[in-house]
Design an enzyme around this catalytic site. Structure first.
Site, PDB file in Angstrom:
ATOM      1  N   SER A 275       0.799  -1.198   0.122  1.00  0.00           N
ATOM      2  CA  SER A 275      -0.031   0.045   0.010  1.00  0.00           C
ATOM      3  C   SER A 275       0.885   1.071   0.059  1.00  0.00           C
ATOM      4  O   SER A 275       1.937   1.057   0.400  1.00  0.00           O
ATOM      5  CB  SER A 275      -0.889   0.043   1.223  1.00  0.00           C
ATOM      6  N   ASP A 276       0.238   2.366  -0.380  1.00  0.00           N
ATOM      7  CA  ASP A 276       0.960   3.529  -0.506  1.00  0.00           C
ATOM      8  C   ASP A 276       0.036   4.721  -0.324  1.00  0.00           C
ATOM      9  O   ASP A 276      -1.206   4.606  -1.086  1.00  0.00           O
ATOM     10  CB  ASP A 276       1.986   3.877  -1.697  1.00  0.00           C
TER      11      ASP A 276
END
Length: 189
Positions: free
Chosen positions: A72-73
């Site tokens: 995730s970012d």
């Protein structure tokens, strides 16, 4: 979850670890090392999606066989500019001044991959800030909280007092949208 699959979080973020645990899954953690650099003509949504996928794929290389890996970012976008983690107090001050009294977007991408398939989603949330004084910005920096946060604030901590309204996913702003993440993981069950 199928016994042959094991879930792995490809992140060192304590916020993502806590949020994924809220979904009730058992998981291991790996720490992939990828270069987080935006390409010159890359749109924010494409950038955050690419990073989440690169983290998941790098995590897959570090994980046990048959693992399902989540990467995730999160980025903050204001005036079509991507605001990442601040490099200094001056950088943080510039970001928070830009966000002061205005609406911005927080984009969080989640990618879940295995050796056979991959699924991704980008969740965009609108966030409004109250007008900030220079003193508030300085005090907030001194707290240490902005140092490791995209856009130089954490909605779940002291930075939450700057937020007047959100439209979208609170958990995505923190770092992992719960509903969408669960839907992606379900694709592997």
């Amino acid at each position: 979850m199928k016994k042959s699959l094991s879930l792995v979080l490809a992140s060192g973020s304590p916020r993502r670890k806590e949020l994924l645990a809220q979904l009730g899954y058992d998981f291991d953690i790996v720490l992939p090392d990828i270069e987080e650099a935006k390409q010159a003509d890359e749109q924010a949504q494409d950038y955050v999606l690419r990073l989440s996928l690169e983290k998941a794929q790098a995590g897959l290389a570090l994980a046990k066989p048959d693992s399902v890996v989540l990467g995730s970012d999160t980025v903050v976008v204001c005036d079509d500019r991507v605001l990442e983690k601040p490099k200094s107090f001056e950088d943080s001050k510039r970001m928070l001044t830009d966000l002061s009294g205005r609406r911005h977007q927080v984009m969080t991408a989640v990618s879940v991959v295995s050796s056979e398939q991959q699924h991704s989603v980008v969740v965009t949330t609108d966030v409004w800030f109250k007008p900030l004084t220079h003193e508030e910005i300085e005090q907030y920096w001194q707290s240490g909280e902005p140092c490791d946060k995209a856009g130089s604030y954490g909605i779940q901590g002291l930075g939450g007092r700057f937020v007047t309204r959100i439209e979208g996913s609170y958990h995505a702003v923190v770092g992992l949208p719960l509903f969408e993440t669960d839907q992606l993981i379900q694709e592997f069950l």
